[in-house]
Design a protein around this motif. Sequence first.
Motif, PDB file in Angstrom:
ATOM      1  N   PRO A 123       0.826  -1.216   0.000  1.00 58.77           N
ATOM      2  CA  PRO A 123       0.000   0.000   0.000  1.00 58.77           C
ATOM      3  C   PRO A 123       0.857   1.263   0.000  1.00 58.77           C
ATOM      4  CG  PRO A 123      -0.817  -1.584   1.613  1.00 58.77           C
ATOM      5  CD  PRO A 123       0.498  -2.102   1.140  1.00 58.77           C
ATOM      6  N   ALA A 124       0.434   2.233  -0.770  1.00 58.96           N
ATOM      7  CA  ALA A 124       1.175   3.493  -0.853  1.00 58.96           C
ATOM      8  C   ALA A 124       0.963   4.359   0.375  1.00 58.96           C
ATOM      9  CB  ALA A 124       0.750   4.255  -2.109  1.00 58.96           C
ATOM     10  N   ASP A 125      -0.089   4.048   1.174  1.00 58.57           N
ATOM     11  CA  ASP A 125      -0.401   4.891   2.332  1.00 58.57           C
ATOM     12  C   ASP A 125       0.165   4.307   3.627  1.00 58.57           C
ATOM     13  OD1 ASP A 125      -2.074   2.730   2.405  1.00 58.57           O
ATOM     14  OD2 ASP A 125      -3.943   3.864   2.306  1.00 58.57           O
ATOM     15  N   ILE A 126       1.341   3.677   3.530  1.00 60.11           N
ATOM     16  CA  ILE A 126       2.060   3.183   4.690  1.00 60.11           C
ATOM     17  C   ILE A 126       3.512   3.605   4.526  1.00 60.11           C
ATOM     18  CG2 ILE A 126       2.392   0.926   3.598  1.00 60.11           C
ATOM     19  CD1 ILE A 126       2.326  -0.351   6.327  1.00 60.11           C
ATOM     20  N   ASP A 127       4.104   4.179   5.582  1.00 56.16           N
ATOM     21  CA  ASP A 127       5.419   4.807   5.453  1.00 56.16           C
ATOM     22  C   ASP A 127       6.143   4.731   6.793  1.00 56.16           C
ATOM     23  OD1 ASP A 127       7.557   6.218   4.496  1.00 56.16           O
ATOM     24  OD2 ASP A 127       6.605   8.176   4.619  1.00 56.16           O
ATOM     25  N   GLY A 128       6.904   3.656   6.987  1.00 60.71           N
ATOM     26  CA  GLY A 128       7.600   3.504   8.257  1.00 60.71           C
ATOM     27  C   GLY A 128       8.470   2.263   8.261  1.00 60.71           C
ATOM     28  N   ILE A 129       8.847   1.846   9.475  1.00 62.56           N
ATOM     29  CA  ILE A 129       9.793   0.742   9.651  1.00 62.56           C
ATOM     30  C   ILE A 129       9.215  -0.293  10.608  1.00 62.56           C
ATOM     31  CG2 ILE A 129      12.039   0.131  10.645  1.00 62.56           C
ATOM     32  CD1 ILE A 129      13.125   2.765   9.577  1.00 62.56           C
ATOM     33  N   VAL A 163      -0.749  -0.762  11.983  1.00 63.96           N
ATOM     34  CA  VAL A 163      -0.225   0.468  11.392  1.00 63.96           C
ATOM     35  C   VAL A 163      -1.384   1.265  10.816  1.00 63.96           C
ATOM     36  CG1 VAL A 163       1.350   1.441   9.691  1.00 63.96           C
ATOM     37  CG2 VAL A 163       1.920  -0.733  10.826  1.00 63.96           C
ATOM     38  N   PRO A 164      -1.734   2.414  11.403  1.00 59.36           N
ATOM     39  CA  PRO A 164      -2.836   3.215  10.853  1.00 59.36           C
ATOM     40  C   PRO A 164      -2.515   3.682   9.426  1.00 59.36           C
ATOM     41  CG  PRO A 164      -2.209   3.973  13.061  1.00 59.36           C
ATOM     42  CD  PRO A 164      -1.144   3.027  12.610  1.00 59.36           C
ATOM     43  N   ARG A 165      -3.513   3.609   8.576  1.00 59.70           N
ATOM     44  CA  ARG A 165      -3.358   4.117   7.219  1.00 59.70           C
ATOM     45  C   ARG A 165      -3.264   5.635   7.242  1.00 59.70           C
ATOM     46  NH1 ARG A 165      -6.642   6.000   3.265  1.00 59.70           N
ATOM     47  NH2 ARG A 165      -8.493   5.802   4.564  1.00 59.70           N
ATOM     48  N   LYS A 166      -2.472   6.205   6.338  1.00 57.37           N
ATOM     49  CA  LYS A 166      -2.412   7.659   6.231  1.00 57.37           C
ATOM     50  C   LYS A 166      -3.807   8.207   5.931  1.00 57.37           C
ATOM     51  CE  LYS A 166       2.030   7.717   6.759  1.00 57.37           C
ATOM     52  NZ  LYS A 166       2.596   8.142   8.057  1.00 57.37           N
ATOM     53  N   GLY A 167      -4.271   9.159   6.733  1.00 55.77           N
ATOM     54  CA  GLY A 167      -5.609   9.691   6.553  1.00 55.77           C
ATOM     55  C   GLY A 167      -6.694   8.747   6.987  1.00 55.77           C
ATOM     56  N   ALA A 168      -6.383   7.891   7.961  1.00 56.54           N
ATOM     57  CA  ALA A 168      -7.339   6.876   8.410  1.00 56.54           C
ATOM     58  C   ALA A 168      -8.657   7.502   8.841  1.00 56.54           C
ATOM     59  CB  ALA A 168      -6.743   6.074   9.565  1.00 56.54           C
ATOM     60  N   ALA A 169      -9.759   6.818   8.484  1.00 55.81           N
ATOM     61  CA  ALA A 169     -11.095   7.325   8.793  1.00 55.81           C
ATOM     62  C   ALA A 169     -11.687   6.698  10.047  1.00 55.81           C
ATOM     63  CB  ALA A 169     -12.023   7.067   7.603  1.00 55.81           C
ATOM     64  N   SER A 170     -11.070   5.640  10.567  1.00 52.39           N
ATOM     65  CA  SER A 170     -11.608   4.962  11.745  1.00 52.39           C
ATOM     66  C   SER A 170     -10.465   4.277  12.485  1.00 52.39           C
ATOM     67  CB  SER A 170     -12.666   3.929  11.347  1.00 52.39           C
ATOM     68  OG  SER A 170     -12.091   2.936  10.517  1.00 52.39           O
ATOM     69  N   GLY A 200      10.376 -15.529  16.142  1.00 54.03           N
ATOM     70  CA  GLY A 200      10.884 -14.547  17.091  1.00 54.03           C
ATOM     71  C   GLY A 200       9.883 -14.183  18.155  1.00 54.03           C
ATOM     72  N   VAL A 201      10.168 -13.074  18.818  1.00 59.26           N
ATOM     73  CA  VAL A 201       9.358 -12.683  19.973  1.00 59.26           C
ATOM     74  C   VAL A 201       8.609 -11.393  19.647  1.00 59.26           C
ATOM     75  CG1 VAL A 201       9.391 -12.535  22.500  1.00 59.26           C
ATOM     76  CG2 VAL A 201      11.236 -13.701  21.330  1.00 59.26           C
ATOM     77  N   HIS A 202       9.135 -10.258  20.056  1.00 63.06           N
ATOM     78  CA  HIS A 202       8.378  -9.013  19.958  1.00 63.06           C
ATOM     79  C   HIS A 202       8.818  -8.147  18.779  1.00 63.06           C
ATOM     80  CE1 HIS A 202       6.066  -9.586  23.577  1.00 63.06           C
ATOM     81  NE2 HIS A 202       7.157 -10.009  24.185  1.00 63.06           N
ATOM     82  N   SER A 203       7.924  -7.225  18.423  1.00 69.20           N
ATOM     83  CA  SER A 203       8.169  -6.355  17.280  1.00 69.20           C
ATOM     84  C   SER A 203       7.584  -4.975  17.558  1.00 69.20           C
ATOM     85  CB  SER A 203       7.536  -6.952  16.019  1.00 69.20           C
ATOM     86  OG  SER A 203       6.117  -6.950  16.129  1.00 69.20           O
ATOM     87  N   THR A 204       7.909  -4.049  16.680  1.00 69.68           N
ATOM     88  CA  THR A 204       7.361  -2.697  16.792  1.00 69.68           C
ATOM     89  C   THR A 204       7.321  -2.061  15.409  1.00 69.68           C
ATOM     90  OG1 THR A 204       7.494  -0.646  18.095  1.00 69.68           O
ATOM     91  CG2 THR A 204       9.539  -1.453  17.155  1.00 69.68           C
ATOM     92  N   TRP A 205       6.598  -0.960  15.322  1.00 64.20           N
ATOM     93  CA  TRP A 205       6.509  -0.160  14.099  1.00 64.20           C
ATOM     94  C   TRP A 205       6.803   1.274  14.474  1.00 64.20           C
ATOM     95  CZ3 TRP A 205       5.905  -0.715   8.903  1.00 64.20           C
ATOM     96  CH2 TRP A 205       5.559   0.437   8.176  1.00 64.20           C
ATOM     97  N   VAL A 206       7.584   1.967  13.651  1.00 67.89           N
ATOM     98  CA  VAL A 206       7.815   3.392  13.854  1.00 67.89           C
ATOM     99  C   VAL A 206       7.639   4.098  12.520  1.00 67.89           C
ATOM    100  CG1 VAL A 206      10.334   3.146  13.552  1.00 67.89           C
ATOM    101  CG2 VAL A 206       9.406   5.150  14.763  1.00 67.89           C
ATOM    102  N   GLU A 207       6.898   5.188  12.551  1.00 67.48           N
ATOM    103  CA  GLU A 207       6.677   5.986  11.343  1.00 67.48           C
ATOM    104  C   GLU A 207       7.961   6.743  10.984  1.00 67.48           C
ATOM    105  OE1 GLU A 207       3.855   6.397   9.494  1.00 67.48           O
ATOM    106  OE2 GLU A 207       2.648   4.992  10.680  1.00 67.48           O
TER     107      GLU A 207
END
Length: 497
Positions: free
Chosen positions: A45-51, A421-428, A473-480
Amino acid sequence: MQITRQPPVKTTLKPSNHPYLSGPWTPVHEEVDVDELEIIEGEIPADIDGIYLRNTENPVHQPLGRHHPFDGDAMVHQVSISGGKASYRNRFVRTHCFTQEQIAGEALWGGLMDPPALSKRPGFGAHGSLKDTGSTDIIVHAGTALATLYQCGEAWQIDPVSLENLGKASWGPIDGISAHPKVDEDTGELMFFNYSKHAPYMHYGVVDRAGMLVHYAPIPLSGPRLPHDMAITKNWSILNDMPLFWDEELLKRDIHAARIHDGIPTRFALIPRHGQPEDIRWFEASPTYVLHWTNAWEDGDEVVLEGYYQDKPMPDPIKEAGEYSHMMAYVDEHSFQSRLHRWRFNLKTGATTEERLCDRIVEFGMINPDYLMRKNRYIWSTTTRPGWFLFNGYVRHDTQTGTEQVFQLPDGVYASESPMVPRKGAASEDDGYLVTFLIDENSGTSELAILDASDVTKGPICRARLPHKISSGVHSTWVEHSQLQADADFKRRSLAA
């Protein structure tokens, strides 16, 4: 797919039929960089931007004794997504222990199931003889990734973009920090706790956005405990004192055997974010053990906490697992029976009320990060293969209606902990994606997978090939990427001031 390989690490690990050194838990020892992943199905998706960062228990050397899945060295796998494309890299976390074992060319520390005397050098953590692997949790605070150990070690710093190792955090106290510190992005503060075998047995701390330890307070307990996670609200940090902890008599002989202590309730310590011991509000609840919380928030005179209540914290051995019968049970959700649960702490009356939110056995849940410390409606949990620590599907819980969506992966395919991961411009609240790694034992491959968080029943909407089969593996995270930029701007302003 252009692959750049890093110099190999020294390894003495032999092929094994150990359940957590083979199959989807087979360690990978190569470190690579891939400029662009090959798409197998769908599109990113083009509306996702992070790691996306995932920590991994990935042993390098032949164990000195009995291997436990929590003994492995930390390897961080990363996917960076932007503009509909994804890159990949992975690196070992160069803790002091990892470096010393690379110099020695062998294992120097025993594991969780071994007697302390087996270790060839003094160890770390509340246990006292373990290797500080930093292989449990990973989060990002003030632009730096932190890899942490479940039983309290140094916080190991990594550049989340390049995965360059940056050494241990300078602010770490002598008793280290446990896995699962929490970050409030609004203030830039990180809250953490640690625990030990010496009084007062627990401490709680706050690190500011500049990386300074600005608060550190004792949390007096009646003896050594084994907490694993904490939660935060805008005004409170929530710690716990649960009745599953080391047997006191065996501990005198340096034997670390956890057991449930009948007649002791669960206790929760609500401490103001910068509070002192005398400010703690203690609440009692039904006896259990909880590995992970999903969220907490304030609701009038009440503080609400949600997480995974264990109906059987001291599970029966899985007899068919033979010599691994106890170990297999203690990492199997179907043995300790974890279910989604809610606690309410009334600050006026001091009363605790509880309710079960889901009868399904689930754990390792994620929420929309924009709803941290706010009332959230949705939780995305993982399901596991019975008898194993292997994620085989997802449940999307609607805590408002009580309804669920369920997606089960094909047999032999296993997922990773999957941030929402919230979509850019998420509506909900549920408008976004789940990002994960898949391990396919049928084909011997691994993939990046993206799911629609609003309808997990569809399964992956995008799959991209990884250059090698990775270990579970065990745990993970996301950062914009935008958050990393904001943190970098803050650092520049601080240096210029």
